[in-house]
Design an enzyme around this catalytic site. Structure first.
Site, mmCIF file in Angstrom:
data_model
loop_
_atom_site.group_PDB
_atom_site.id
_atom_site.type_symbol
_atom_site.label_atom_id
_atom_site.label_comp_id
_atom_site.label_asym_id
_atom_site.label_seq_id
_atom_site.Cartn_x
_atom_site.Cartn_y
_atom_site.Cartn_z
ATOM 1 N N HIS A 35 0.843 -1.209 0.000
ATOM 2 C CA HIS A 35 0.000 0.000 0.000
ATOM 3 C C HIS A 35 0.872 1.252 0.000
ATOM 4 C CE1 HIS A 35 -2.254 -3.321 1.766
ATOM 5 N NE2 HIS A 35 -3.359 -2.719 1.378
ATOM 6 N N HIS A 75 -2.081 -1.134 7.171
ATOM 7 C CA HIS A 75 -1.693 -1.366 5.769
ATOM 8 C C HIS A 75 -0.647 -0.346 5.323
ATOM 9 C CE1 HIS A 75 -4.987 1.569 5.612
ATOM 10 N NE2 HIS A 75 -4.432 2.026 4.504
ATOM 11 N N GLY A 165 -10.730 4.185 7.127
ATOM 12 C CA GLY A 165 -11.196 2.835 7.457
ATOM 13 C C GLY A 165 -11.320 2.641 8.958
ATOM 14 N N ASN A 194 -7.799 11.454 4.068
ATOM 15 C CA ASN A 194 -7.488 11.595 2.630
ATOM 16 C C ASN A 194 -8.712 11.330 1.753
ATOM 17 O OD1 ASN A 194 -7.701 8.795 2.445
ATOM 18 N ND2 ASN A 194 -5.484 8.458 2.454
ATOM 19 N N ILE A 196 -10.127 8.798 0.732
ATOM 20 C CA ILE A 196 -10.077 7.686 -0.225
ATOM 21 C C ILE A 196 -10.003 6.375 0.540
ATOM 22 C CG2 ILE A 196 -8.635 6.528 -1.992
ATOM 23 C CD1 ILE A 196 -9.837 9.007 -3.159
ATOM 24 N N HIS A 270 -4.157 3.089 -3.394
ATOM 25 C CA HIS A 270 -4.353 2.574 -2.030
ATOM 26 C C HIS A 270 -3.578 1.277 -1.791
ATOM 27 C CE1 HIS A 270 -6.250 0.931 1.571
ATOM 28 N NE2 HIS A 270 -6.259 -0.197 0.879
ATOM 29 N N GLU A 419 -18.003 -4.360 24.174
ATOM 30 C CA GLU A 419 -17.169 -5.556 24.248
ATOM 31 C C GLU A 419 -15.972 -5.486 23.303
ATOM 32 O OE1 GLU A 419 -20.434 -5.622 23.659
ATOM 33 O OE2 GLU A 419 -21.347 -6.575 25.395
ATOM 34 N N ASP A 477 -33.510 -16.434 29.718
ATOM 35 C CA ASP A 477 -33.148 -15.403 28.732
ATOM 36 C C ASP A 477 -33.225 -15.944 27.297
ATOM 37 O OD1 ASP A 477 -32.907 -13.130 30.197
ATOM 38 O OD2 ASP A 477 -30.750 -13.351 30.574
ATOM 39 N N HIS A 481 -29.231 -15.527 24.398
ATOM 40 C CA HIS A 481 -28.237 -15.412 25.460
ATOM 41 C C HIS A 481 -27.576 -16.743 25.812
ATOM 42 C CE1 HIS A 481 -29.787 -11.447 25.748
ATOM 43 N NE2 HIS A 481 -29.160 -11.157 26.872
HETATM 44 C C1 LIG Z 1 -11.520 -4.794 9.695
HETATM 45 C C2 LIG Z 1 -10.962 -4.609 8.337
HETATM 46 N N1 LIG Z 1 -11.777 -4.608 7.277
HETATM 47 C C3 LIG Z 1 -11.292 -4.489 6.035
HETATM 48 C C4 LIG Z 1 -9.943 -4.360 5.832
HETATM 49 C C5 LIG Z 1 -9.386 -4.272 4.427
HETATM 50 N N2 LIG Z 1 -8.897 -2.904 4.169
HETATM 51 C C6 LIG Z 1 -7.616 -2.578 4.303
HETATM 52 S S1 LIG Z 1 -7.330 -0.973 4.032
HETATM 53 C C7 LIG Z 1 -8.955 -0.682 3.686
HETATM 54 C C8 LIG Z 1 -9.437 0.693 3.320
HETATM 55 C C9 LIG Z 1 -8.962 1.663 4.306
HETATM 56 O O1 LIG Z 1 -9.129 2.949 3.845
HETATM 57 P P1 LIG Z 1 -8.312 4.113 4.524
HETATM 58 O O2 LIG Z 1 -8.254 3.876 5.969
HETATM 59 O O3 LIG Z 1 -8.878 5.383 4.060
HETATM 60 O O4 LIG Z 1 -6.849 3.897 3.988
HETATM 61 P P2 LIG Z 1 -6.190 4.638 2.746
HETATM 62 O O5 LIG Z 1 -7.075 4.407 1.556
HETATM 63 O O6 LIG Z 1 -6.087 6.048 3.103
HETATM 64 O O7 LIG Z 1 -4.873 3.936 2.594
HETATM 65 C C10 LIG Z 1 -9.688 -1.846 3.815
HETATM 66 C C11 LIG Z 1 -11.138 -1.940 3.593
HETATM 67 C C12 LIG Z 1 -9.108 -4.371 6.966
HETATM 68 N N3 LIG Z 1 -7.795 -4.276 6.872
HETATM 69 N N4 LIG Z 1 -9.634 -4.469 8.201
#
Ligand SMILES: Cc1ncc(C[n+]2csc(CCOP(=O)(O)OP(=O)(O)O)c2C)c(N)n1
Length: 674
Positions: A35, A75, A165, A194, A196, A270, A419, A477, A481
């Site tokens: 990435h 990432h 994300g 960003n 995106i 990305h 949780e 419950d 539960h």
């Molecule tokens: C819980 C989870 N769901 C999905 C992913 C897959 N995933 C990795 S990066 C990403 C998008 C993240 O977007 P952002 O945080 O904006 O990162 P950027 O595009 O700026 O690098 C996804 C869906 C993950 N790593 N963790």
């Protein structure tokens, strides 16, 4: 909005920032995987934070009073690896060249325990954010307990970098809400805004006002509109540090893959290499030598090298302070050393009560509450709470107070009904060092924190999970539960130890085993209903072995009954019934598969006798996996559907958890095997 390149003069700052960008681009390109975009957008903030703000010592990544840095957007690992290499941690340029390769120090996502300077494993979005909240809580707790005027031996910040994300994930909202409530002013989040994600612009799915949301959580909000403005970032970080009441969110408007003429500000940057041609174009655009790969100008190394000098100085100043502290407060210093080393003092378990068969029946959750309190009196690092179920989970430490904004020294954490965040926070507290955290909820809601349990297991963190209300015996419950598949699904997590004790005495042994475990999380699976107390002389060291003969037949058994938790008691009843019919049965209590598997084959064979193929496993949960112990010739009395709402005793009976059903199953099995 991000400034154009014309505003990006060839200063040393820009050279450092662009080096992070080119290293990230080159490593991803060489690996043909990764990435590049986020590291390129984040480079200025990363540079400002690591060289101008953060207190850290590259020569000793374990210095206890270092600032913590969590890259929740895991990432973007190349930004972290670049920082580690440039600022002098034990990560080399060759390690960067081996990004994402077998055995390298630079795996796809940062892994705790694998790369020096990586504070936690991140990648599953949102987890790192919750870890950071846990670290900030640990910092406040330890500061409240150990600092003395003029001797602030715990005095650091926690920085966490999140992307869109992370901000979308529920766990981040849960953890942010708690952090705001607790007023964790030493927690500073840089939000890489960003706009995106993988599928494109956040316009398609994420249009809320994140700053407003965090403001509502009681966070202090700062905006930096130009993610390339290192001075503005620096100022924002200083302002954040000066805030004393609330955690700070710095909304940093960045541009993904900044500098890439064709890919910046697009989702294409990305999660895929930019491509050789685009890498060259980008380098030219940034004013970097386009023909050179992994190019690190000397001035850049020199600038980042100052981290080593300031880290060395910072730590030695701290060591001096600690020296006077330990001279002035020897008892505290001893407690501090024990906490930091995870040392268990002789006698830590002496207050654990003895439970006797003559005692009234007692639920294992209730016994656990007494045991927890007995241990807490002797083990000051034990700290935790429940996700709003403390009265049910019996997780409250009576001798302490609540961990709140005005009482960070309290050891009772009110996690609220959160949780998932609780799971991630527990990991963060443990990763901080100096604490032994635990968290409780109903077993059925372990599912709500499973992703956090998974990462804790991956990191081998010895967290303690207290999961009560462990079966359909919950009763009225009803099926929502009543856990059915949870035991099987937890046992399947590598490195996670599940212990389901049969009574109060096994629960005491389970706690002993758990406290001694330092190699991974443990779940204590406890009953809501009362259970008779077994003879602890029959248990001896059986619990620590995972399974043992609780009640044997005279001579070789015809059949072996294997049970866990509350079902051990009906197995004992069935044994008595079978014996009246001339059938010799052995009852094996098997509180933990994982502990049992650690034994040599000889022990396992002694317990399960390979030549006795008539075996029945009895557990009020999914039968999945039990064939491993009963073999093809054996039977499993389990539950393959959801439960039902009715009094617990009735539900157990209707689902076949009676001695009569065990006896009948045994007779069938023996008849068929004749
Ligand atoms: C819980 C989870 N769901 C999905 C992913 C897959 N995933 C990795 S990066 C990403 C998008 C993240 O977007 P952002 O945080 O904006 O990162 P950027 O595009 O700026 O690098 C996804 C869906 C993950 N790593 N963790």
């Amino acid at each position: 909005m991000t400034k154009g390149l014309q505003d990006n003069p060839a200063t040393i700052d820009n050279l450092c920032v662009n080096t992070i960008r080119t290293l990230s681009m080159d490593a991803v390109q060489k690996a043909n995987s990764g990435h590049p975009g986020a590291p390129m957008g984040l480079a200025p903030a990363a540079y400002a934070l690591w060289t101008r703000i953060m207190k850290h010592n590259p020569e000793n990544p374990g210095w206890i009073d270092r600032d913590r840095f969590v890259l929740s957007a895991g990432h973007a690992s190349m930004v972290l690896y670049s920082l580690l290499y440039l600022s002098g941690y034990d990560v080399s340029l060759d390690d960067l060249k081996n990004f994402r390769q077998w055995g390298s120090k630079t795996p796809g996502h940062p892994e705790f325990g694998h790369t020096p300077g990586v504070e936690t494993t991140t990648g599953p979005l949102g987890q790192g954010f919750a870890n950071a909240v846990g670290m900030a809580m640990a910092e406040r707790h330890l500061a409240a307990r150990f600092n003395r005027p003029g001797h602030e031996i715990v005095d650091h910040y926690t920085y966490v970098v999140c992307g869109d994300g992370d901000m979308m994930e529920g766990i981040a909202s849960e953890a942010a809400s708690l952090a705001g409530h607790l007023g964790l002013a030493r927690l500073i989040c840089i939000y890489d805004d960003n706009k995106i994600t993988i599928e494109g612009s956040t316009d398609i799915t994420f249009t809320e006002d994140v700053a407003l949301r965090f403001k509502a959580y009681n966070w202090h909000i700062l905006n930096v509109d130009d993610g390339n403005d290192t001075d503005a970032i620096h100022t924002a970080l200083e302002t954040a540090k000066a805030e004393t009441e609330r955690p700070t969110l710095i909304v940093l408007r960045t541009c993904i893959a900044f500098g890439s003429p064709n890919k910046q500000n697009t989702a294409a940057a990305h999660g895929a290499p930019l491509g050789e041609a685009e890498v060259c174009l980008t380098k030219a655009n940034l004013g970097c030598p386009e023909g050179l790969k992994f190019c690190v100008p000397d001035e850049v190394l020199e600038t980042f090298g100052k981290c080593i000098e300031s880290g060395r100085k910072g730590e030695s100043k701290w060591q001096e302070m600690y020296k006077t502290y330990s001279g002035k407060y020897p008892d505290l210093a001893e407690e501090w050393a024990d906490a930091m080393n995870g040392y268990l003092k002789e006698g830590w378990d002496v207050e654990i009560p003895d439970f006797l068969p003559s005692d009234d029946p007692i639920a294992t959750r209730a016994a656990s509450g007494q045991i927890l309190n007995a241990i807490a009196n002797k083990l000051p690092t034990l700290i935790g709470g429940s996700a709003d179920l403390a009265p049910s989970n019996k997780t409250y430490i009576d001798s302490s107070i609540e961990f709140q904004k005005d009482s960070y020294d309290g050891r009772n954490i009110r996690f609220g009904v959160r949780e998932h965040a609780m799971g991630g926070i527990l990991s963060g507290m443990l990763l901080h060092n100096g604490l032994r955290p635990y968290g409780g909820t109903f077993l059925v809601f372990a599912d709500y924190m499973r992703p956090a349990i998974r990462v804790a297991s991956l990191m081998k963190l010895p967290l303690i999970f207290i999961f009560t209300h462990d079966s359909i015996a919950v009763g009225e419950d009803g099926p929502t539960h009543q856990p059915v598949e949870q035991l099987a699904s937890l046992r399947v997590i590598p490195g996670f130890t599940v212990i389901r004790p049969a009574d109060a005495s096994e629960t005491a042994e389970a706690w002993r085993e758990t406290i001694k475990t330092i190699s991974g999380p443990v779940a204590l699976i406890l009953s809501r209903q009362k259970l008779p107390v077994l003879d602890k002389n029959a248990i001896k060291d059986g619990l620590s072995k995972g399974a043992y003969i609780l009640s044997d037949s005279e001579g070789k058994p015809d059949i072996i009954l294997i049970a866990t938790g509350s079902e051990v008691h009906i197995a004992l009843e069935a044994k008595a019934g079978l014996s009246q019919q001339g059938i010799a049965a052995r009852v094996v209590s098997m509180p933990s598969w994982e502990l049992f598997e650690k034994n040599p084959q000889e022990y396992k064979d002694r317990i399960l006798l390979p030549d006795v193929t008539a075996r029945i496993a009895i557990e009020a949960g999914s039968p999945m996996g039990w064939k491993r112990y009963v073999g093809d010739g054996g039977a499993v009395i389990g539950i393959s559907t959801f439960g039902a709402s009715a009094p617990g005793g009735t539900v157990l009976e209707k689902f076949g958890f009676t001695s009569e059903n065990i006896i009948e199953t045994a007779m069938d099995l023996l008849k068929n095997s004749l």
